[in-house]
Design an enzyme around this catalytic site. Structure first.
Site, mmCIF file in Angstrom:
data_model
loop_
_atom_site.group_PDB
_atom_site.id
_atom_site.type_symbol
_atom_site.label_atom_id
_atom_site.label_comp_id
_atom_site.label_asym_id
_atom_site.label_seq_id
_atom_site.Cartn_x
_atom_site.Cartn_y
_atom_site.Cartn_z
ATOM 1 N N TYR A 178 17.003 35.817 54.238
ATOM 2 C CA TYR A 178 15.551 35.930 54.050
ATOM 3 C C TYR A 178 15.186 35.912 52.568
ATOM 4 O O TYR A 178 14.260 35.201 52.150
ATOM 5 C CB TYR A 178 15.087 37.228 54.706
ATOM 6 C CG TYR A 178 13.610 37.510 54.646
ATOM 7 C CD1 TYR A 178 12.712 36.804 55.431
ATOM 8 C CD2 TYR A 178 13.118 38.524 53.822
ATOM 9 C CE1 TYR A 178 11.354 37.087 55.398
ATOM 10 C CE2 TYR A 178 11.766 38.820 53.787
ATOM 11 C CZ TYR A 178 10.886 38.100 54.571
ATOM 12 O OH TYR A 178 9.542 38.377 54.534
ATOM 13 N N LYS A 182 12.952 33.048 50.737
ATOM 14 C CA LYS A 182 11.705 33.394 50.057
ATOM 15 C C LYS A 182 11.750 33.005 48.587
ATOM 16 O O LYS A 182 10.725 32.626 48.006
ATOM 17 C CB LYS A 182 11.422 34.889 50.216
ATOM 18 C CG LYS A 182 11.062 35.289 51.652
ATOM 19 C CD LYS A 182 9.880 34.502 52.186
ATOM 20 C CE LYS A 182 9.363 35.032 53.500
ATOM 21 N NZ LYS A 182 8.237 34.238 54.041
#
Length: 317
Positions: A178, A182
């Site tokens: 993640y 991002k």
């Protein structure tokens, strides 16, 4: 009879991905409140890890809510990580509203695991939905804007608002996939901002703090407000910044990263050089680097990222 006052997004068409719940839903409702016609995209799977059966219900419910309030909205059931489905999403906006003006990328999933425990599929799936999903929609939207600009012989109106996370800024031990996705979204945004500016398009990225099903673990143990008190972490408090970045008022805002939650917006600077060392000779040797870098890092914390409580400004319950 008095005419209704114009709203900043009147006459503009928007796409919001992952808009069936949480942040995306709040953003879609806000854009509609400000006058935009909205394509509400959501794949509709029940699990925050992307599991479950796809369902049009979440997107259709939000679209119906917008229409019930007097706005214009259509639902789109589709996986933005699929290149052709992303093409169809942009085409739906063009077919329905005659053009696309605003793209808000929000869709995502979580498959958390420590780096030493993470499987290849857990890594690939999160990168696929977040980073490739942002690329897919941005690609087809940018093709649309570039073609319109060339046909008109002048810049057109285009706004991209992408969604990153402070997991990228501060690190998140259990979310290497993640955090990497991002971080990649920030790079995609700044690159897009440079490439599309001449066509009249801006691209910005937000790091929202909001209590949703995606962040239920992050905020576990943090004190929630009593009944009737303001919840600074409600998704609705992030949406106004998205509305602003999508508006004509933000024409001069491009390639920016902003952290946002209820009552706070922080503009994040690009990385700056913290220290610089020059060799006493032509090039550095190991011994010389040891002599300058080891004293610099001596006594400094091994990980200088900020503590979650300090970042969030919250108290644990």
């Amino acid at each position: 009879m008095a005419q209704p006052l114009p709203r900043p997004l009147d006459g503009l068409a928007a796409i919001v991905t992952g808009a069936g719940r949480g942040l995306g839903r709040a953003e879609a409702l806000e854009l509609a409140r400000l006058g935009a016609s909205v394509v509400v995209n959501d794949f509709g799977k029940t699990g925050r890890d992307g599991s479950g059966e796809a369902s049009a219900t979440p997107a259709e419910e939000v679209a119906a809510e917008i229409r019930a309030a007097g706005g214009q909205a259509v639902a789109h059931l589709g996986d933005v990580a699929d290149h052709e489905q992303a093409r169809g999403l942009v085409q739906l906006a063009v077919d329905t509203y005659g053009k696309l003006d605003i793209l808000v990328n929000n869709a995502g999933i979580l498959r958390d695991r420590m780096i030493f425990s993470m499987s290849e599929s857990e890594w690939d799936s999160v990168i696929h939905v977040h980073l490739k999903g942002h690329f897919n929609t941005t690609h087809f939207a940018s093709v649309h804007w570039r073609e319109r600009s060339k046909a008109a012989g002048e810049p057109v109106y285009g706004r991209i608002v992408n969604t990153s996370s402070e997991a990228f800024l501060a690190g998140s031990a259990g979310q290497p996939n993640y955090a990497a996705a991002k971080g990649g979204i920030v790079g995609l945004t700044t690159s897009s901002a440079l490439a599309l500016g001449k066509y009249g398009v801006t691209a910005n990225v937000i790091c929202p703090r909001a209590r949703t099903r995606m962040t239920e673990d992050v905020f576990a143990g943090f004190q929630e407000p009593d009944a009737g008190e303001l919840d600074a972490l409600a998704p609705e408090h992030v949406a106004p910044l998205v509305g602003y970045l999508a508006s004509p008022a933000a024409a001069g805002v491009n390639g920016q990263l902003l952290v946002v939650h209820g009552g706070m917006v922080a503009v994040v600077e690009r990385p700056k050089v913290a220290a610089k060392f020059d060799t006493a000779k032509d090039v550095f040797t190991y011994e010389e680097l040891d002599g300058v870098l080891s004293p610099y890092y001596a006594g400094r914390p091994a990980n200088e990222t900020f503590a979650a409580a300090e970042v969030l400004g919250l108290k644990r319950g």
